[in-house]
Each structure stands twice: as structure tokens, then as C-alpha cells.
Write a protein that holds these residues in place. Structure first.
Motif, short mmCIF file in Angstrom:
data_model
loop_
_atom_site.label_atom_id
_atom_site.label_comp_id
_atom_site.label_asym_id
_atom_site.label_seq_id
_atom_site.Cartn_x
_atom_site.Cartn_y
_atom_site.Cartn_z
N LYS A 1 0.84 -1.21 0.00
CA LYS A 1 0.00 0.00 0.00
C LYS A 1 0.87 1.26 0.00
CE LYS A 1 -3.78 1.95 2.72
NZ LYS A 1 -4.54 1.75 3.97
N ALA A 2 1.92 1.25 0.83
CA ALA A 2 2.83 2.40 0.89
C ALA A 2 3.57 2.56 -0.44
CB ALA A 2 3.82 2.23 2.04
N MET A 3 3.98 1.45 -1.02
CA MET A 3 4.71 1.55 -2.30
C MET A 3 3.78 1.99 -3.43
SD MET A 3 7.78 -1.24 -2.12
CE MET A 3 6.98 -2.80 -2.11
N GLN A 4 2.52 1.57 -3.36
CA GLN A 4 1.55 1.99 -4.37
C GLN A 4 1.41 3.51 -4.38
OE1 GLN A 4 -2.27 0.10 -3.92
NE2 GLN A 4 -3.24 1.32 -5.50
N ALA A 5 1.46 4.12 -3.19
CA ALA A 5 1.31 5.57 -3.09
C ALA A 5 2.42 6.31 -3.84
CB ALA A 5 1.28 5.99 -1.62
N VAL A 6 3.60 5.70 -3.91
CA VAL A 6 4.71 6.32 -4.67
C VAL A 6 4.31 6.47 -6.14
CG1 VAL A 6 7.06 5.92 -5.53
CG2 VAL A 6 6.51 5.48 -3.10
N PHE A 7 3.69 5.43 -6.68
CA PHE A 7 3.32 5.46 -8.10
C PHE A 7 2.10 6.34 -8.33
CE2 PHE A 7 5.58 1.39 -7.54
CZ PHE A 7 6.59 1.60 -8.46
N GLU A 8 1.21 6.41 -7.33
CA GLU A 8 0.00 7.25 -7.47
C GLU A 8 0.37 8.72 -7.62
OE1 GLU A 8 -3.16 4.49 -4.99
OE2 GLU A 8 -2.10 6.10 -3.96
N GLY A 9 1.55 9.08 -7.16
CA GLY A 9 1.96 10.48 -7.24
C GLY A 9 2.43 10.91 -8.61
N ASP A 10 2.47 10.01 -9.57
CA ASP A 10 2.99 10.34 -10.91
C ASP A 10 1.84 10.45 -11.91
OD1 ASP A 10 4.86 10.71 -13.03
OD2 ASP A 10 4.43 8.64 -13.61
N ALA A 11 1.73 11.60 -12.55
CA ALA A 11 0.60 11.84 -13.46
C ALA A 11 0.65 10.96 -14.71
CB ALA A 11 0.61 13.32 -13.87
N HIS A 12 1.80 10.42 -15.01
CA HIS A 12 1.94 9.61 -16.23
C HIS A 12 1.88 8.12 -15.94
CE1 HIS A 12 2.89 13.25 -18.49
NE2 HIS A 12 3.59 13.61 -17.42
N THR A 13 1.33 7.79 -14.78
CA THR A 13 1.25 6.38 -14.37
C THR A 13 -0.20 5.93 -14.27
OG1 THR A 13 3.35 6.42 -13.18
CG2 THR A 13 1.74 4.78 -12.47
N GLU A 14 -0.47 4.78 -14.85
CA GLU A 14 -1.79 4.14 -14.72
C GLU A 14 -1.62 2.94 -13.79
OE1 GLU A 14 -5.09 1.77 -17.53
OE2 GLU A 14 -3.27 2.59 -18.43
N ILE A 15 -2.52 2.83 -12.80
CA ILE A 15 -2.47 1.70 -11.87
C ILE A 15 -3.70 0.83 -12.09
CG2 ILE A 15 -2.39 0.97 -9.45
CD1 ILE A 15 -1.02 3.59 -8.78
N ARG A 16 -3.47 -0.44 -12.31
CA ARG A 16 -4.58 -1.39 -12.48
C ARG A 16 -4.49 -2.41 -11.34
NH1 ARG A 16 -7.16 -0.86 -17.20
NH2 ARG A 16 -7.97 -2.99 -17.29
N SER A 17 -5.50 -2.40 -10.48
CA SER A 17 -5.52 -3.30 -9.32
C SER A 17 -6.30 -4.56 -9.70
CB SER A 17 -6.15 -2.61 -8.11
OG SER A 17 -5.30 -1.58 -7.67
N LEU A 18 -5.56 -5.63 -9.93
CA LEU A 18 -6.17 -6.82 -10.51
C LEU A 18 -7.26 -7.43 -9.62
CD1 LEU A 18 -3.12 -8.67 -12.13
CD2 LEU A 18 -4.65 -6.95 -13.12
N TYR A 19 -7.03 -7.44 -8.28
CA TYR A 19 -8.04 -8.08 -7.42
C TYR A 19 -9.30 -7.24 -7.33
CZ TYR A 19 -4.97 -11.93 -6.06
OH TYR A 19 -4.18 -13.07 -6.07
N ASP A 20 -9.22 -5.93 -7.60
CA ASP A 20 -10.44 -5.10 -7.68
C ASP A 20 -11.14 -5.33 -9.01
OD1 ASP A 20 -9.89 -4.04 -5.24
OD2 ASP A 20 -9.06 -2.16 -6.01
N LEU A 21 -10.35 -5.37 -10.09
CA LEU A 21 -10.93 -5.47 -11.43
C LEU A 21 -11.51 -6.86 -11.71
CD1 LEU A 21 -8.10 -3.65 -13.43
CD2 LEU A 21 -10.48 -2.90 -13.30
N TYR A 22 -10.83 -7.89 -11.16
CA TYR A 22 -11.19 -9.26 -11.53
C TYR A 22 -11.30 -10.16 -10.29
CZ TYR A 22 -9.31 -7.23 -15.83
OH TYR A 22 -9.05 -6.39 -16.89
N PRO A 23 -12.24 -9.86 -9.39
CA PRO A 23 -12.35 -10.69 -8.18
C PRO A 23 -12.70 -12.14 -8.51
CG PRO A 23 -14.20 -9.15 -8.35
CD PRO A 23 -13.23 -8.76 -9.40
N ASP A 24 -13.30 -12.36 -9.69
CA ASP A 24 -13.64 -13.73 -10.10
C ASP A 24 -12.57 -14.34 -11.02
OD1 ASP A 24 -13.97 -12.09 -12.23
OD2 ASP A 24 -16.06 -12.59 -12.62
N PHE A 25 -11.42 -13.65 -11.14
CA PHE A 25 -10.30 -14.13 -11.98
C PHE A 25 -10.63 -14.12 -13.48
CE2 PHE A 25 -6.70 -16.23 -9.50
CZ PHE A 25 -6.98 -15.55 -8.32
N ASP A 26 -11.73 -13.46 -13.87
CA ASP A 26 -12.11 -13.46 -15.29
C ASP A 26 -11.47 -12.23 -15.95
OD1 ASP A 26 -13.25 -14.01 -17.69
OD2 ASP A 26 -15.32 -13.60 -17.07
#
Ligand SMILES: Cc1cc2nc3c(=O)[nH]c(=O)nc-3n(C[C@H](O)[C@H](O)[C@H](O)COP(=O)(O)O)c2cc1C
Length: 185
Positions: free
Chosen positions: A20-45
Motif C-alpha cells: 500500500k505504501a509503495m503503491q502511493a509512490v506510483f500514485e503520485g505520478d501523473a503519467h502512471t496508470e495503476i490497475r488493481s487486478l483483485y479489484d478489477l477481476y475478483p472472479d479471476f475473469d
């Protein structure tokens, strides 16, 4: 500016300290897209074309996840299996990832001493890197030295701050080293 894609895979983000702390480092960059797989695909689809389009947009691909059994969590392994497809990521015509940089950023429960001969895990962590590294290399990606944060879940606030400062400095160096479409134009 080079574009970064962070493929984030933590099965229990509400219990995460280090990722979570390391994710915040990337969230601070305007040219970075973050895709959280367990949010996007809780059913693994996994929606393969969405993931491939996100990869196609990126110059630097970050795999951000806790170490699970000396590797990545199950959904990130499944993502490799589904998204890095024959004819797209490798094989005839499979050059979509060629030249992009791959960076594995992970947290390990074990300390550095645990990853020594005689320690709990017996071997240096570098022994466990090869399958992920070769996955990236097989797809023509440029492999960057992994950033592994050891013993993270017992970090004090100061240790966590040092961890994220170090990560931010490395991220800045990697971004500065990436070719981008604008730079190439
Ligand atoms: C299923 C599972 C497997 C794990 N396997 C390892 C392992 O092989 N090596 C290790 O050092 N830590 C292992 N851990 C510990 C996690 O890597 C550690 O709790 C996590 O990186 C801490 O980061 P977080 O605060 O973001 O959750 C494992 C944890 C779980 C739940």
C-alpha cells in the motif's frame, strides 16, 4: 514523458502495509496508470484485450505485489498466463512488448537474513527471480533489477518512509532512462 503501467496485485489490500505504501509512490505520478487486478477481476475473469491495451500504452511496466510462496500471487500469475499471449507477446507477430521495461516491485515477509543459507528460506531471493525475469525477457522486455522490500510487515514508520523514499528515487531514475514516444518523435 514515458508512461508507466503498474499492475497491482494484492489479495487483501485493506491489510496491506508495505505494498500500500509503495503503491502511493506510483500514485503520485501523473503519467502512471495503476490497475488493481483483485479489484478489477475478483472472479479471476481477466479482460485480456483491456490488459493488452494498457500494456501497449506503457513504456515501463511495474508488477507490484507481495511475495506469495516465492513468486507472485495467484491472480498475477493468471494475468501472465492470459495476457502474455502467443502471437501478441511472443511467437510469430508477438512483439507487442518488445523494448518495454519490466520492473518487479515486491514485499517479502522474510528478512534478508531469512534469505541466506541456514535462514528460514535457505536461499538468496535472487534464486527465485528467474521465472519472472525470463517471462519478461521471453517477451522481449528489458529487465530492470527487482525492488524487493524484505521484512516489511514489521517495519516501523521510519523504515517504511525509508523504503518509499528509496523506491521513489529508483522510480525517478527508471523514468528518466525510458525512451518515450515524444522523445522518439
Ligand atoms: C499465501 C502467502 C504466501 C507467502 N509467501 C511468502 C514467501 O514465500 N516469502 C516471504 O518472504 N513472505 C511470504 N509471505 C508474506 C508476505 O509476502 C508479506 O506478508 C507481504 O509481503 C507483506 O506486505 P503487505 O504489508 O503489503 O501485505 C506470504 C504471505 C502469504 C499470505
Amino acid at each position: 514523458m514515458p508512461r508507466t503501467l503498474v499492475v497491482h496485485a494484492h489479495p487483501r489490500p485493506s491489510q496491506s502495509l508495505v505494498i500500500k505504501a509503495m503503491q502511493a509512490v506510483f500514485e503520485g505520478d501523473a503519467h502512471t496508470e495503476i490497475r488493481s487486478l483483485y479489484d478489477l477481476y475478483p472472479d479471476f475473469d481477466i479482460h485480456v484485450s483491456s490488459e493488452q491495451q494498457a500494456l501497449a500504452r506503457a513504456d515501463l511496466v511495474v508488477w507490484l505485489a507481495p511475495i506469495h510462496w516465492y513468486s507472485v500471487p495467484a491472480l498475477l500469475k493468471h494475468w501472465f498466463d492470459q495476457v502474455l499471449a502467443h502471437g501478441w507477446a511472443f511467437g510469430p507477430g508477438g512483439d507487442a512488448l518488445r523494448g518495454k521495461a519490466a520492473w518487479w516491485v515486491a514485499s517479502a515477509g522474510g528478512s534478508m537474513n531469512d534469505y541466506l543459507p541456514g535462514g528460514a528460506h535457505q536461499r538468496p531471493f535472487t534464486d527465485f527471480v528467474a521465472p519472472i525475469e525470463q517471462t519478461a525477457r521471453f517477451c522481449g522486455m528489458r529487465w530492470l533489477p527487482p525492488h524487493i522490500e524484505y521484512g516489511g510487515h514489521s517495519h516501523t514508520g521510519a523504515q517504511l518512509a525509508a523504503c518509499t523514499d528509496d523506491l521513489a528515487a529508483q522510480f525517478a531514475r527508471h523514468r528518466a532512462a525510458q525512451p518515450s514516444d515524444q522523445a522518439a518523435a
